[in-house]
Design a protein around this motif. Structure first.
Motif, PDB file in Angstrom:
ATOM      1  N   VAL A 104       0.844  -1.196   0.000  1.00  0.00           N
ATOM      2  CA  VAL A 104       0.000   0.000   0.000  1.00  0.00           C
ATOM      3  C   VAL A 104       0.877   1.242   0.000  1.00  0.00           C
ATOM      4  CG1 VAL A 104      -1.961  -1.088   1.140  1.00  0.00           C
ATOM      5  CG2 VAL A 104      -0.160  -0.059   2.533  1.00  0.00           C
ATOM      6  N   GLY A 105       0.280   2.364  -0.383  1.00  0.00           N
ATOM      7  CA  GLY A 105       1.016   3.625  -0.381  1.00  0.00           C
ATOM      8  C   GLY A 105       0.995   4.316   0.964  1.00  0.00           C
ATOM      9  N   GLY A 106       0.011   3.945   1.798  1.00  0.00           N
ATOM     10  CA  GLY A 106      -0.091   4.584   3.097  1.00  0.00           C
ATOM     11  C   GLY A 106      -0.825   3.717   4.100  1.00  0.00           C
ATOM     12  N   ILE A 107      -0.541   3.961   5.365  1.00  0.00           N
ATOM     13  CA  ILE A 107      -1.242   3.316   6.477  1.00  0.00           C
ATOM     14  C   ILE A 107      -1.619   4.397   7.471  1.00  0.00           C
ATOM     15  CG2 ILE A 107      -1.033   1.753   8.463  1.00  0.00           C
ATOM     16  CD1 ILE A 107       0.913   0.074   6.784  1.00  0.00           C
ATOM     17  N   ILE A 108      -2.856   4.370   7.933  1.00  0.00           N
ATOM     18  CA  ILE A 108      -3.288   5.257   8.994  1.00  0.00           C
ATOM     19  C   ILE A 108      -3.805   4.392  10.139  1.00  0.00           C
ATOM     20  CG2 ILE A 108      -5.596   5.584   7.992  1.00  0.00           C
ATOM     21  CD1 ILE A 108      -5.428   8.525   9.030  1.00  0.00           C
ATOM     22  N   ALA A 109      -3.379   4.699  11.335  1.00  0.00           N
ATOM     23  CA  ALA A 109      -3.797   3.944  12.520  1.00  0.00           C
ATOM     24  C   ALA A 109      -4.103   4.948  13.624  1.00  0.00           C
ATOM     25  CB  ALA A 109      -2.720   2.953  12.949  1.00  0.00           C
ATOM     26  N   TRP A 110      -5.362   5.335  13.702  1.00  0.00           N
ATOM     27  CA  TRP A 110      -5.785   6.346  14.680  1.00  0.00           C
ATOM     28  C   TRP A 110      -6.318   5.668  15.927  1.00  0.00           C
ATOM     29  CZ3 TRP A 110      -8.749  11.233  12.608  1.00  0.00           C
ATOM     30  CH2 TRP A 110      -7.834  12.068  11.942  1.00  0.00           C
ATOM     31  N   TRP A 111      -5.591   5.811  17.030  1.00  0.00           N
ATOM     32  CA  TRP A 111      -6.009   5.339  18.349  1.00  0.00           C
ATOM     33  C   TRP A 111      -6.360   3.853  18.346  1.00  0.00           C
ATOM     34  CZ3 TRP A 111      -6.008  10.279  16.882  1.00  0.00           C
ATOM     35  CH2 TRP A 111      -5.480  11.203  17.780  1.00  0.00           C
ATOM     36  N   SER A 112      -5.657   3.079  17.519  1.00  0.00           N
ATOM     37  CA  SER A 112      -5.818   1.621  17.532  1.00  0.00           C
ATOM     38  C   SER A 112      -4.591   0.928  18.110  1.00  0.00           C
ATOM     39  CB  SER A 112      -6.120   1.102  16.120  1.00  0.00           C
ATOM     40  OG  SER A 112      -5.192   1.593  15.175  1.00  0.00           O
ATOM     41  N   LEU A 113      -3.442   1.585  18.045  1.00  0.00           N
ATOM     42  CA  LEU A 113      -2.224   1.024  18.638  1.00  0.00           C
ATOM     43  C   LEU A 113      -2.278   1.057  20.167  1.00  0.00           C
ATOM     44  CD1 LEU A 113       0.648   0.069  17.496  1.00  0.00           C
ATOM     45  CD2 LEU A 113       1.443   2.325  18.213  1.00  0.00           C
ATOM     46  N   ILE A 114      -3.230   1.794  20.725  1.00  0.00           N
ATOM     47  CA  ILE A 114      -3.277   2.007  22.174  1.00  0.00           C
ATOM     48  C   ILE A 114      -3.527   0.736  22.965  1.00  0.00           C
ATOM     49  CG2 ILE A 114      -3.991   4.415  21.953  1.00  0.00           C
ATOM     50  CD1 ILE A 114      -6.858   3.486  22.633  1.00  0.00           C
ATOM     51  N   HIS A 115      -4.027  -0.315  22.312  1.00  0.00           N
ATOM     52  CA  HIS A 115      -4.291  -1.568  23.027  1.00  0.00           C
ATOM     53  C   HIS A 115      -3.171  -2.597  22.843  1.00  0.00           C
ATOM     54  CE1 HIS A 115      -8.151   0.055  23.918  1.00  0.00           C
ATOM     55  NE2 HIS A 115      -8.562   0.045  22.673  1.00  0.00           N
ATOM     56  N   VAL A 116      -2.164  -2.262  22.061  1.00  0.00           N
ATOM     57  CA  VAL A 116      -1.066  -3.195  21.781  1.00  0.00           C
ATOM     58  C   VAL A 116      -0.006  -3.078  22.880  1.00  0.00           C
ATOM     59  CG1 VAL A 116       0.726  -3.840  20.128  1.00  0.00           C
ATOM     60  CG2 VAL A 116      -1.497  -3.003  19.310  1.00  0.00           C
ATOM     61  N   PRO A 117       0.366  -4.177  23.536  1.00  0.00           N
ATOM     62  CA  PRO A 117       1.401  -4.118  24.574  1.00  0.00           C
ATOM     63  C   PRO A 117       2.740  -3.630  24.017  1.00  0.00           C
ATOM     64  CG  PRO A 117       0.233  -6.228  24.628  1.00  0.00           C
ATOM     65  CD  PRO A 117      -0.189  -5.531  23.368  1.00  0.00           C
ATOM     66  N   ASP A 118       3.546  -3.033  24.874  1.00  0.00           N
ATOM     67  CA  ASP A 118       4.838  -2.484  24.448  1.00  0.00           C
ATOM     68  C   ASP A 118       5.687  -3.501  23.698  1.00  0.00           C
ATOM     69  OD1 ASP A 118       4.120  -0.126  25.642  1.00  0.00           O
ATOM     70  OD2 ASP A 118       5.637  -0.176  27.221  1.00  0.00           O
ATOM     71  N   ASP A 119       5.739  -4.734  24.200  1.00  0.00           N
ATOM     72  CA  ASP A 119       6.643  -5.715  23.588  1.00  0.00           C
ATOM     73  C   ASP A 119       6.157  -6.196  22.221  1.00  0.00           C
ATOM     74  OD1 ASP A 119       4.505  -7.199  24.495  1.00  0.00           O
ATOM     75  OD2 ASP A 119       5.688  -8.644  25.621  1.00  0.00           O
ATOM     76  N   GLU A 120       4.917  -5.847  21.850  1.00  0.00           N
ATOM     77  CA  GLU A 120       4.388  -6.219  20.535  1.00  0.00           C
ATOM     78  C   GLU A 120       4.526  -5.088  19.513  1.00  0.00           C
ATOM     79  OE1 GLU A 120       2.743  -9.089  19.644  1.00  0.00           O
ATOM     80  OE2 GLU A 120       2.247 -10.082  21.534  1.00  0.00           O
ATOM     81  N   VAL A 121       4.759  -3.862  19.984  1.00  0.00           N
ATOM     82  CA  VAL A 121       4.774  -2.707  19.082  1.00  0.00           C
ATOM     83  C   VAL A 121       5.853  -2.818  18.003  1.00  0.00           C
ATOM     84  CG1 VAL A 121       5.123  -0.211  18.932  1.00  0.00           C
ATOM     85  CG2 VAL A 121       3.670  -1.154  20.736  1.00  0.00           C
ATOM     86  N   PRO A 122       7.098  -3.204  18.331  1.00  0.00           N
ATOM     87  CA  PRO A 122       8.100  -3.298  17.258  1.00  0.00           C
ATOM     88  C   PRO A 122       7.689  -4.248  16.133  1.00  0.00           C
ATOM     89  CG  PRO A 122       9.177  -3.297  19.396  1.00  0.00           C
ATOM     90  CD  PRO A 122       7.704  -3.428  19.661  1.00  0.00           C
ATOM     91  N   ALA A 123       7.057  -5.364  16.464  1.00  0.00           N
ATOM     92  CA  ALA A 123       6.611  -6.292  15.425  1.00  0.00           C
ATOM     93  C   ALA A 123       5.505  -5.668  14.581  1.00  0.00           C
ATOM     94  CB  ALA A 123       6.121  -7.594  16.052  1.00  0.00           C
TER      95      ALA A 123
END
Length: 201
Positions: A104-123
């Motif tokens: 894709v040319g772009g990704i938008i993620a508005w207030w959806s990353l807020i439920h992802v634990p810290d150790d999962e964010v890099p993946a």
């Protein structure tokens, strides 16, 4: 599926209708967020994945701004609402913890990353980078802070069980840089929100 993902899916299935009612006109009173969305629409090239699209409001607004946007959400109930409310657009059940599929040319993620634990964010950011075309644009919106809260009741008073992770913009920016992104801008929204613009290196 991990416990936190199952809890998040089940919680948003439960509150889907109330959440859609609550957020339907939310942007009307948020001019800076509307500006962030317009800027993203002007700068992005190619199709856009709205990751954590909920009932599809932002996906639809992007399409109104001339962007070929489609939505992905963990909650089947949210996707069902999005398809019903925006029948001409594409929505699918999926998770940001898995590869996103076609480039894709772009990704938008508005207030959806807020439920992802810290150790999962890099993946997650790794999946975003893999999905983006060279020079692809990423826009993130999130709550600002340095704590995690357990949310047990949500929209419409319905029961939920989700952890809400508040993060400092510099911490999110560092994760992005480590994943191979160039952070182009950081917008602070009052005291408790931020939007980051980043580009795939």
């Amino acid at each position: 599926m991990s416990d936190w993902l199952a809890d998040t899916r089940d919680s948003y299935d439960t509150v889907a209708v109330s959440y859609a009612d609550h957020t339907r006109d939310l942007l009307d009173g948020l001019p800076h967020l509307r500006a962030a969305l317009r800027l993203f629409a002007e700068e992005v090239r190619g199709p856009v994945a709205d990751v954590g699209c909920g009932p599809g409001t932002i996906t639809a607004l992007l399409n109104e701004l001339g962007v070929d946007a489609f939505g992905i959400d963990l909650s089947p109930a949210m996707i069902s609402l999005a398809r019903r409310n925006h029948p001409g657009l594409r929505f699918e059940v999926g998770s940001m913890t898995e590869p996103l599929g076609d480039p894709v040319g772009g990704i938008i993620a508005w207030w959806s990353l807020i439920h992802v634990p810290d150790d999962e964010v890099p993946a997650v950011f790794g999946h975003f980078r893999e999905a983006l075309r060279p020079d692809g644009l990423l826009q993130l919106g999130f709550h600002v802070g340095d704590e995690t809260r357990l949310k047990t009741r949500g929209y419409g008073g319905h029961p939920m069980r989700v952890h809400v992770h508040l993060r400092e913009p510099e911490r999110v920016a560092e994760w992005l840089r480590e994943a191979g992104f160039t952070v182009e801008a950081r917008w602070l929204l009052g005291e408790d929100g931020a939007v980051l613009f980043a580009r795939r290196g």
